[in-house]
Write an enzyme that holds these catalytic residues in place. Structure first.
Site, PDB file in Angstrom:
ATOM      1  N   LYS A   5       0.831  -1.199   0.000  1.00 38.79           N
ATOM      2  CA  LYS A   5       0.000   0.000   0.000  1.00 38.79           C
ATOM      3  C   LYS A   5       0.868   1.253   0.000  1.00 38.79           C
ATOM      4  O   LYS A   5       0.549   2.235  -0.690  1.00 38.79           O
ATOM      5  CB  LYS A   5      -0.934  -0.032   1.215  1.00 38.79           C
ATOM      6  CG  LYS A   5      -1.994  -1.118   1.094  1.00 38.79           C
ATOM      7  CD  LYS A   5      -2.666  -1.442   2.417  1.00 38.79           C
ATOM      8  CE  LYS A   5      -3.616  -2.625   2.271  1.00 38.79           C
ATOM      9  NZ  LYS A   5      -4.157  -3.098   3.553  1.00 38.79           N
ATOM     10  N   GLN A  53      -4.135  -1.908   9.915  1.00 38.22           N
ATOM     11  CA  GLN A  53      -3.990  -3.220   9.296  1.00 38.22           C
ATOM     12  C   GLN A  53      -4.520  -4.302  10.236  1.00 38.22           C
ATOM     13  O   GLN A  53      -4.163  -4.346  11.419  1.00 38.22           O
ATOM     14  CB  GLN A  53      -2.518  -3.492   8.968  1.00 38.22           C
ATOM     15  CG  GLN A  53      -2.266  -4.800   8.257  1.00 38.22           C
ATOM     16  CD  GLN A  53      -2.920  -4.856   6.876  1.00 38.22           C
ATOM     17  OE1 GLN A  53      -2.863  -3.894   6.128  1.00 38.22           O
ATOM     18  NE2 GLN A  53      -3.540  -5.981   6.557  1.00 38.22           N
ATOM     19  N   ASP A 109     -11.058   2.938   4.968  1.00 36.94           N
ATOM     20  CA  ASP A 109     -11.276   1.506   4.720  1.00 36.94           C
ATOM     21  C   ASP A 109     -12.644   1.052   5.209  1.00 36.94           C
ATOM     22  O   ASP A 109     -12.947  -0.137   5.209  1.00 36.94           O
ATOM     23  CB  ASP A 109     -10.175   0.682   5.389  1.00 36.94           C
ATOM     24  CG  ASP A 109     -10.061  -0.725   4.810  1.00 36.94           C
ATOM     25  OD1 ASP A 109     -10.511  -0.942   3.664  1.00 36.94           O
ATOM     26  OD2 ASP A 109      -9.527  -1.617   5.497  1.00 36.94           O
TER      27      ASP A 109
END
Length: 282
Positions: A56, A100, A123
């Site tokens: 990313k 994450q 996200d």
């Protein structure tokens, strides 16, 4: 032998189209003195998670998006993680925050997700973001579900009136993609580990979304001839949740692994970061 006129749904092509549209927007932000910035937070030393974060970060740099990487030890407490996330919330130069997952055992992952400012939840992991997605007006729906929808849109594959079967009910993949398909006028069946006679249900599907996290789980004889198959799984050895060769014999369109949903997920994350930068304006 494969289905006649079968489409291989090339995620790289879809991702490239998304990123191409971002270039002028990033340039316009630069003229205002704004560089979109994504902060990724990694807790512990899980190799797969570290690889995802690195991918990313590399994708950000290639497009001209700033990337901040926050690394915390595996022994980090929930309170310490929330504290780090709140600092990023308060940093005006940060437009998107990605925690994450999964985080190490002992951390309340849901509490950590909820600490992310909704304006920077690129996200789509907060409860509010999930609810907005269900109602169909989320600024930042979960990236992988949004990527699946982007693939269907790019290839102009019909959704309205189709029966979609989603295998998996996680709050960041199975449930939100089910909501997005429903909002696009599909009839949706969401399956899970306690679903009885799963193969029979999948055989009814015009669209199959595999998001179960088990390699080669979906078998070829589960796929109705002409169905569209989207594999959102990624397992060790570059293996998806779909038995690709067997399922491809029946599907009219199918995503490979790798180079299917994955690249589009990352491109969607970049798009959301640029969206957030434009909204926050700093």
């Amino acid at each position: 032998m494969t289905y006649a006129n079968q489409l291989i749904l090339d995620g790289n092509a879809v991702a490239d189209s998304i990123k191409a549209r971002l270039e002028t927007r990033i340039a316009s932000l630069a003229e205002r003195g704004i560089t979109p910035c994504l902060a990724t937070v990694l807790v512990g030393d899980d190799p797969a998670s570290a690889t995802y974060v690195r991918m990313k970060g590399n994708a950000c740099r290639r497009l001209g998006i700033a990337s901040i990487r926050v690394e915390l030890p595996a022994g980090t407490t929930t309170e310490e993680l929330i504290g780090a996330l709140r600092k990023l919330n308060e940093d005006a130069s940060v437009h998107g925050i990605l925690l994450q997952h999964p985080v190490p055992h002992g951390i309340d992952e849901r509490a950590a997700f909820e600490a992310i400012d909704i304006r920077k939840d690129v996200d789509g992991v907060t409860t509010l973001g999930f609810a907005q997605n269900a109602f169909g007006f989320a600024d930042f729906p979960s990236c992988t579900p949004a990527a699946i929808m982007a693939i269907l849109d790019y290839y102009e594959l019909p959704i309205r009136g189709r029966h979609a079967v989603v295998i998996g009910r996680s709050p960041i993949l199975g449930k939100p993609v089910s909501a997005m398909l429903l909002n696009a006028d599909a009839t949706v069946t969401t399956c899970h580990s306690r679903t009885e006679d799963l193969p029979a249900i999948v055989r009814l599907a015009d669209i199959v979304v595999a998001a179960v996290g088990r390699p080669n789980f979906v078998r070829g004889d589960w796929i109705k001839p002409g169905a569209v198959v989207l594999d959102a799984g990624y397992n060790p050895g570059n293996v998806g949740d779909v038995g690709y060769e067997a399922c491809a014999r029946h599907a009219s369109a199918i995503t490979p692994v790798p180079a299917g949903v994955g690249p589009v997920t990352i491109a969607t994350l970049l798009k959301h970061t640029v969206d957030a930068a434009e909204k926050l304006g700093a």
